[in-house]
Scaffold this motif. Structure first.
Motif, PDB file in Angstrom:
ATOM      1  N   THR A  20     -46.468  57.831   1.281  1.00 58.84           N
ATOM      2  CA  THR A  20     -46.345  56.393   1.021  1.00 58.84           C
ATOM      3  C   THR A  20     -46.209  55.625   2.333  1.00 58.84           C
ATOM      4  O   THR A  20     -46.914  54.634   2.562  1.00 58.84           O
ATOM      5  CB  THR A  20     -45.099  56.110   0.142  1.00 58.84           C
ATOM      6  OG1 THR A  20     -45.117  57.014  -0.948  1.00 58.84           O
ATOM      7  CG2 THR A  20     -45.105  54.688  -0.363  1.00 58.84           C
ATOM      8  N   VAL A  21     -45.301  56.104   3.196  1.00 53.13           N
ATOM      9  CA  VAL A  21     -45.111  55.425   4.485  1.00 53.13           C
ATOM     10  C   VAL A  21     -46.418  55.457   5.273  1.00 53.13           C
ATOM     11  O   VAL A  21     -46.827  54.462   5.883  1.00 53.13           O
ATOM     12  CB  VAL A  21     -43.967  56.090   5.289  1.00 53.13           C
ATOM     13  CG1 VAL A  21     -43.864  55.493   6.677  1.00 53.13           C
ATOM     14  CG2 VAL A  21     -42.649  55.930   4.555  1.00 53.13           C
ATOM     15  N   THR A  22     -47.112  56.607   5.237  1.00 53.75           N
ATOM     16  CA  THR A  22     -48.362  56.732   5.985  1.00 53.75           C
ATOM     17  C   THR A  22     -49.411  55.749   5.467  1.00 53.75           C
ATOM     18  O   THR A  22     -50.051  55.038   6.248  1.00 53.75           O
ATOM     19  CB  THR A  22     -48.920  58.163   5.865  1.00 53.75           C
ATOM     20  OG1 THR A  22     -47.919  59.080   6.279  1.00 53.75           O
ATOM     21  CG2 THR A  22     -50.157  58.349   6.713  1.00 53.75           C
ATOM     22  N   VAL A  23     -49.567  55.693   4.133  1.00 51.47           N
ATOM     23  CA  VAL A  23     -50.602  54.828   3.565  1.00 51.47           C
ATOM     24  C   VAL A  23     -50.283  53.359   3.827  1.00 51.47           C
ATOM     25  O   VAL A  23     -51.140  52.594   4.308  1.00 51.47           O
ATOM     26  CB  VAL A  23     -50.755  55.100   2.050  1.00 51.47           C
ATOM     27  CG1 VAL A  23     -51.626  54.048   1.398  1.00 51.47           C
ATOM     28  CG2 VAL A  23     -51.334  56.486   1.831  1.00 51.47           C
ATOM     29  N   LEU A  24     -49.025  52.953   3.562  1.00 51.21           N
ATOM     30  CA  LEU A  24     -48.668  51.549   3.778  1.00 51.21           C
ATOM     31  C   LEU A  24     -48.757  51.200   5.266  1.00 51.21           C
ATOM     32  O   LEU A  24     -49.279  50.141   5.630  1.00 51.21           O
ATOM     33  CB  LEU A  24     -47.252  51.271   3.251  1.00 51.21           C
ATOM     34  CG  LEU A  24     -47.094  51.360   1.727  1.00 51.21           C
ATOM     35  CD1 LEU A  24     -45.646  51.096   1.334  1.00 51.21           C
ATOM     36  CD2 LEU A  24     -48.011  50.357   1.033  1.00 51.21           C
ATOM     37  N   GLY A  25     -48.255  52.093   6.112  1.00 56.99           N
ATOM     38  CA  GLY A  25     -48.319  51.847   7.558  1.00 56.99           C
ATOM     39  C   GLY A  25     -49.754  51.739   8.028  1.00 56.99           C
ATOM     40  O   GLY A  25     -50.095  50.850   8.809  1.00 56.99           O
ATOM     41  N   SER A  26     -50.625  52.627   7.522  1.00 61.27           N
ATOM     42  CA  SER A  26     -52.032  52.584   7.925  1.00 61.27           C
ATOM     43  C   SER A  26     -52.691  51.295   7.459  1.00 61.27           C
ATOM     44  O   SER A  26     -53.502  50.707   8.172  1.00 61.27           O
ATOM     45  CB  SER A  26     -52.808  53.754   7.334  1.00 61.27           C
ATOM     46  OG  SER A  26     -52.216  54.957   7.716  1.00 61.27           O
ATOM     47  N   ALA A  27     -52.325  50.850   6.231  1.00 63.06           N
ATOM     48  CA  ALA A  27     -52.914  49.619   5.706  1.00 63.06           C
ATOM     49  C   ALA A  27     -52.544  48.445   6.609  1.00 63.06           C
ATOM     50  O   ALA A  27     -53.413  47.653   7.019  1.00 63.06           O
ATOM     51  CB  ALA A  27     -52.440  49.368   4.284  1.00 63.06           C
ATOM     52  N   LEU A  28     -51.264  48.358   6.969  1.00 64.71           N
ATOM     53  CA  LEU A  28     -50.821  47.274   7.848  1.00 64.71           C
ATOM     54  C   LEU A  28     -51.517  47.387   9.205  1.00 64.71           C
ATOM     55  O   LEU A  28     -52.024  46.394   9.751  1.00 64.71           O
ATOM     56  CB  LEU A  28     -49.295  47.337   8.020  1.00 64.71           C
ATOM     57  CG  LEU A  28     -48.689  46.336   9.002  1.00 64.71           C
ATOM     58  CD1 LEU A  28     -48.927  44.911   8.531  1.00 64.71           C
ATOM     59  CD2 LEU A  28     -47.198  46.587   9.173  1.00 64.71           C
ATOM     60  N   ALA A  29     -51.562  48.616   9.737  1.00 64.54           N
ATOM     61  CA  ALA A  29     -52.185  48.834  11.041  1.00 64.54           C
ATOM     62  C   ALA A  29     -53.662  48.446  10.993  1.00 64.54           C
ATOM     63  O   ALA A  29     -54.183  47.816  11.921  1.00 64.54           O
ATOM     64  CB  ALA A  29     -52.046  50.296  11.461  1.00 64.54           C
ATOM     65  N   PHE A  30     -54.333  48.781   9.893  1.00 64.34           N
ATOM     66  CA  PHE A  30     -55.763  48.491   9.771  1.00 64.34           C
ATOM     67  C   PHE A  30     -56.007  46.990   9.791  1.00 64.34           C
ATOM     68  O   PHE A  30     -56.873  46.490  10.529  1.00 64.34           O
ATOM     69  CB  PHE A  30     -56.309  49.113   8.483  1.00 64.34           C
ATOM     70  CG  PHE A  30     -57.754  48.822   8.246  1.00 64.34           C
ATOM     71  CD1 PHE A  30     -58.722  49.447   9.014  1.00 64.34           C
ATOM     72  CD2 PHE A  30     -58.142  47.916   7.271  1.00 64.34           C
ATOM     73  CE1 PHE A  30     -60.057  49.175   8.815  1.00 64.34           C
ATOM     74  CE2 PHE A  30     -59.479  47.633   7.069  1.00 64.34           C
ATOM     75  CZ  PHE A  30     -60.446  48.262   7.843  1.00 64.34           C
ATOM     76  N   VAL A  31     -55.232  46.242   8.978  1.00 63.75           N
ATOM     77  CA  VAL A  31     -55.427  44.786   8.916  1.00 63.75           C
ATOM     78  C   VAL A  31     -55.171  44.175  10.299  1.00 63.75           C
ATOM     79  O   VAL A  31     -55.974  43.392  10.818  1.00 63.75           O
ATOM     80  CB  VAL A  31     -54.484  44.168   7.865  1.00 63.75           C
ATOM     81  CG1 VAL A  31     -54.542  42.650   7.930  1.00 63.75           C
ATOM     82  CG2 VAL A  31     -54.858  44.663   6.475  1.00 63.75           C
ATOM     83  N   LEU A  32     -54.049  44.582  10.921  1.00 61.87           N
ATOM     84  CA  LEU A  32     -53.723  44.044  12.248  1.00 61.87           C
ATOM     85  C   LEU A  32     -54.814  44.386  13.260  1.00 61.87           C
ATOM     86  O   LEU A  32     -55.228  43.543  14.051  1.00 61.87           O
ATOM     87  CB  LEU A  32     -52.393  44.637  12.724  1.00 61.87           C
ATOM     88  CG  LEU A  32     -51.135  44.012  12.138  1.00 61.87           C
ATOM     89  CD1 LEU A  32     -49.922  44.842  12.508  1.00 61.87           C
ATOM     90  CD2 LEU A  32     -50.974  42.593  12.649  1.00 61.87           C
ATOM     91  N   ALA A  33     -55.278  45.652  13.206  1.00 60.45           N
ATOM     92  CA  ALA A  33     -56.287  46.094  14.172  1.00 60.45           C
ATOM     93  C   ALA A  33     -57.558  45.265  14.021  1.00 60.45           C
ATOM     94  O   ALA A  33     -58.139  44.809  15.013  1.00 60.45           O
ATOM     95  CB  ALA A  33     -56.590  47.576  13.975  1.00 60.45           C
ATOM     96  N   MET A  34     -57.995  45.058  12.778  1.00 60.85           N
ATOM     97  CA  MET A  34     -59.213  44.296  12.532  1.00 60.85           C
ATOM     98  C   MET A  34     -59.066  42.855  13.021  1.00 60.85           C
ATOM     99  O   MET A  34     -59.907  42.352  13.766  1.00 60.85           O
ATOM    100  CB  MET A  34     -59.541  44.295  11.025  1.00 60.85           C
ATOM    101  CG  MET A  34     -60.262  45.539  10.592  1.00 60.85           C
ATOM    102  SD  MET A  34     -61.825  45.627  11.465  1.00 60.85           S
ATOM    103  CE  MET A  34     -62.508  47.105  10.844  1.00 60.85           C
ATOM    104  N   VAL A  35     -57.976  42.193  12.582  1.00 60.96           N
ATOM    105  CA  VAL A  35     -57.797  40.779  12.935  1.00 60.96           C
ATOM    106  C   VAL A  35     -57.659  40.634  14.450  1.00 60.96           C
ATOM    107  O   VAL A  35     -58.405  39.884  15.095  1.00 60.96           O
ATOM    108  CB  VAL A  35     -56.562  40.193  12.212  1.00 60.96           C
ATOM    109  CG1 VAL A  35     -56.272  38.791  12.721  1.00 60.96           C
ATOM    110  CG2 VAL A  35     -56.801  40.182  10.710  1.00 60.96           C
TER     111      VAL A  35
END
Lengths: 241, 212
Positions: A20-35
């Protein structure tokens, strides 16, 4: 083996929290990385400066320091108390997002200049140029590094055990204390981490294959055996930070 | 609670003491990783031993270093200093990474170079020492440098095994004075103060070696 089988449910609970931590963390990281990555390719110097400050600041600080800062310092300066899990997701997401932003920026800038020139000649808007021309090509290049970053994030998620989140590492620690079987307690956890990593690697390779196929760069068929080989020569999931 | 500058200044010496331990662990651990990684990269090319080494280090690379630290810490006899354990585990963990870097460097050496060695019937030691490694290492200096920074940022994990590095100090200050904000914020700033300049240096190196 008996040790592991008897305690499997507890380890599974821990593994679920880690996932759960990995998926949520990756989701946040992905959005931040893209923007932030896209902002970093803009011509406006102020926008670029914002992107640079974010990447340098959050890449430069260790995830553990960020985590403790969110978990212990933030409640002292603001009226908000973050739940340990949320603090973990935030720290990991912000940290890995900074690495990701660099990857996104570099991948977009690596798309041949003629592609941008062609979109200008066709009078495409900035949004259409990004979405239809630059990002699909950059995407295939980002994916191998994204795969590495997700593995790094998954491994780094072990730090949430230090602020009392019941993840896989925390379960292993408890098992060691209650049973005294150090090798088995931590060994089981490491085997599960290893399994999760292999799962993530296969998942990322599937995505890579699809991205390459959409650009007409790879054979149409993959099959299970192909998953064992890295799709882009010279890249390997799980190697670099 | 507000930021207390006087308190913040008063804890700087303690944190710097921790920073010294952090840097010490990074430098020694990095040397271990550089030497062991090279050995692993070469052993992986040997028949029979190679696949075993590969699997072992693949396992080390894909499991959290924090768990590895706790594991070895729990197993080691109490006479071994925590710092020694920390440095060894970090060194071995990062050897798994540097081995990959060396491998890519070795694979990047042109095939003709190996063939020339064979044609001249050079002994293995000279093949590696005089032909392959000088070319391979040159190319991998920038990625190896990046791992030095990564390793520096992983040293806070040592706090979990009671090594008095910077995070350990920050936490100790926090519990003692009932205010953790200043200590953790300063710890973060100290990290930036070391890692941002080092990142700039590495980028310079990258540009210099890329030009060759």
């Amino acid at each position: 083996m008996d040790f592991f089988l008897n305690r499997f449910p507890a380890y599974l609970d821990g593994a679920l929290i880690t996932l759960t931590v990995t998926v949520l963390g990756s989701a946040l990281a992905f959005v931040l990385a893209m923007v932030v990555g896209i902002v970093g390719t803009l011509r406006n110097p102020a926008a670029r400066a914002v992107a640079t400050v974010y990447t340098e600041a959050f890449r430069g600080v260790a995830a553990l320091v960020l985590l403790f800062w969110f978990a212990y310092a933030v409640p002292q300066i603001t009226p908000y108390e973050l739940s340990p899990m949320f603090a973990g997701v935030l720290a990991l997401g912000l940290n890995v997002g900074a690495y990701g932003a660099e990857v996104v920026r570099a991948a977009i800038n690596a798309v041949p200049r003629a592609q941008t020139e062609a979109t200008i000649a066709l009078n495409m808007s900035w949004g259409r140029r990004m979405w239809l021309v630059l990002l699909p090509q950059a995407w295939a290049q980002m994916l191998p590094t994204f795969g590495n970053l997700i593995i790094e994030l998954m491994k780094a998620s072990a730090i949430v055990s230090l602020i009392n989140v019941a993840d896989l590492t925390d379960v292993a620690g408890n098992m060691r204390q209650t049973t005294g079987e150090t090798v088995l307690a931590y060994g089981s956890a490491m085997v599960m981490y290893f399994a999760i990593a292999q799962l993530l690697i296969v998942g990322m390779r599937t995505l890579e294959r699809r991205a390459n196929r959409r650009l007409g760069r790879a054979p149409a068929r993959g099959g299970l055996r192909d998953l064992l080989r890295p799709p882009t020569p010279g890249t390997k999931v799980g190697t670099a930070k | 609670m507000n930021w207390d500058t006087e308190f913040a200044i008063s804890i700087i010496p303690q944190l710097l003491q921790g920073l010294v331990v952090t840097i010490q662990a990074t430098v020694i651990g990095y040397v271990v990783a550089l030497i062991l990684g090279l050995a692993v990269a070469i052993l992986r090319r040997v028949d029979y031993i190679g696949p075993v080494v590969f699997v072992v280090f693949e396992f080390i690379r894909t499991t959290p270093v924090l768990v590895q630290l706790l594991f070895v810490f729990a197993l080691a006899p109490p006479t071994v200093a925590p710092l020694t354990i920390g440095i060894s585990v970090l060194g071995v963990h990062y050897a798994a990474y540097t081995a990959e870097v060396y491998r890519s460097g070795i694979e990047g050496v042109a095939k003709g170079q190996w063939e020339a060695c064979r044609a001249l019937s050079l002994p293995p030691l000279r093949v590696w020492g005089a032909v392959v490694m000088p070319q391979a290492i040159r190319k991998v200096i920038p990625p190896l440098g990046n791992y030095l920074i990564s390793m520096f940022k992983d040293t806070p994990y040592l706090f979990a095994i009671t090594v008095p590095e910077m995070m350990f100090m920050a936490k100790a200050i926090g519990t003692e004075a009932f205010r953790s904000m200043e200590a953790y914020t300063l710890a973060g700033l100290f990290f930036l103060a070391v890692s941002v300049p080092s990142a700039v240096i590495i980028r310079r190196l990258e540009r210099r070696y890329a030009a060759v």
